[in-house]
Design an enzyme around this catalytic site. Structure first.
Site, PDB file in Angstrom:
ATOM      1  N   HIS A 171      -6.194   9.037   0.422  1.00 38.93           N
ATOM      2  CA  HIS A 171      -5.869   8.284   1.638  1.00 38.93           C
ATOM      3  C   HIS A 171      -6.536   8.894   2.881  1.00 38.93           C
ATOM      4  CE1 HIS A 171      -3.664   5.711   4.411  1.00 38.93           C
ATOM      5  NE2 HIS A 171      -3.305   4.988   3.371  1.00 38.93           N
ATOM      6  N   ASP A 184       0.818  -1.213   0.000  1.00 32.56           N
ATOM      7  CA  ASP A 184       0.000   0.000   0.000  1.00 32.56           C
ATOM      8  C   ASP A 184       0.857   1.272   0.000  1.00 32.56           C
ATOM      9  OD1 ASP A 184      -2.245  -1.534   0.213  1.00 32.56           O
ATOM     10  OD2 ASP A 184      -2.816  -0.854   2.210  1.00 32.56           O
ATOM     11  N   ASP A 185       0.248   2.327  -0.511  1.00 32.11           N
ATOM     12  CA  ASP A 185       0.679   3.716  -0.332  1.00 32.11           C
ATOM     13  C   ASP A 185       1.682   4.227  -1.358  1.00 32.11           C
ATOM     14  OD1 ASP A 185      -0.994   3.450   1.812  1.00 32.11           O
ATOM     15  OD2 ASP A 185       0.468   3.987   3.351  1.00 32.11           O
ATOM     16  N   HIS A 227      -6.181   2.161  -3.872  1.00 28.62           N
ATOM     17  CA  HIS A 227      -6.131   2.459  -2.421  1.00 28.62           C
ATOM     18  C   HIS A 227      -6.590   3.900  -2.181  1.00 28.62           C
ATOM     19  CE1 HIS A 227      -4.936   1.850   1.716  1.00 28.62           C
ATOM     20  NE2 HIS A 227      -3.804   2.517   1.657  1.00 28.62           N
ATOM     21  N   HIS A 236       3.683  -2.202   3.217  1.00 29.83           N
ATOM     22  CA  HIS A 236       3.670  -0.824   2.701  1.00 29.83           C
ATOM     23  C   HIS A 236       4.972  -0.493   1.969  1.00 29.83           C
ATOM     24  CE1 HIS A 236       0.528  -0.822   5.751  1.00 29.83           C
ATOM     25  NE2 HIS A 236       0.016   0.232   5.150  1.00 29.83           N
TER      26      HIS A 236
END
Ligand SMILES: [Zn+2]
Length: 206
Positions: free
Chosen positions: A68, A12-13, A64, A155
């Site tokens: 955020h 993620d991210d 995602h 991540h």
């Protein structure tokens, strides 16, 4: 009949040109695949190269959100913007529209289920966004939880070198234990599981 144990490595991210690239170096070295759940606002003409490299290695790019945020406070219109902004950017960069969505902070509600036409994915993680959790501890936490059909949630945010170090232990160990790394799509397809609505998956056999 393939009775190998399957596991989906997910990040993620991203995307970025530092940690994402370090993760991709390992994916390339071990000839495995993974899925990258990207944040739309991180996508630009430079960072899309990381997504393109990932796809060239057999990886998939998933959604995602755009900003955020904790999306449980959002209206349907805001939710749709979060999803479409990111999916449009991904599709423009790599030619495939994301099919899976990971809610930021794993915060979700019925409005999000009703509004987002994608399968929701969680996963088992290692608190690897916390600098106080060492690479060794990240590796241990994943090994304690891993089982057939599981989504591993890590991540690739910029600066997260401890997760890169953990992967150097984790990937060879899981290969040694007979796991095959697959993308999120393949995890469902190869396990013969049809994604259901109003469900968030940490393991396809849940
Ligand atoms: Zn996130």
């Amino acid at each position: 009949m393939n009775n190998k144990k399957l596991v989906a490595l997910t990040f993620d991210d991203g995307p970025n040109l530092t940690t994402t690239m370090d993760v991709l170096d390992l994916i390339e070295h071990y000839e495995i695949t993974a899925s990258f759940y990207v944040v739309g606002n991180n996508i630009n003409s430079e960072t899309e190269k990381a997504m393109q490299r990932a796809v060239s290695l057999g990886c998939e790019i998933e959604n995602h959100s755009r900003t955020h945020s904790v999306m449980t406070e959002f209206t349907a219109e805001q939710i749709i913007d979060e999803i479409n902004f990111t999916s449009d950017k991904v599709e423009a960069a790599v030619g495939r529209r994301p099919k899976f969505f990971r809610p930021p902070y794993i915060a979700f509600n019925q409005l999000m289920y009703d509004t987002i036409d994608m399968t929701f994915i969680c996963g088992n993680g290692a608190e690897d966004y916390n600098d106080e959790v060492s690479a060794e501890e990240r590796y241990k936490r994943i090994m304690e939880q891993v089982c057939d059909g599981m989504v591993i949630l890590l991540h690739d945010m910029a600066g997260n070198f401890r997760t890169v170090e953990a992967l150097k232990m984790l990937i060879p160990k899981l290969l040694e234990e007979g796991y095959e790394f697959v993308t999120t799509s393949e995890l469902f397809e190869r396990s013969g599981v049809t994604p259901q609505p109003n469900t968030i998956y940490t393991n396809v056999h849940q």
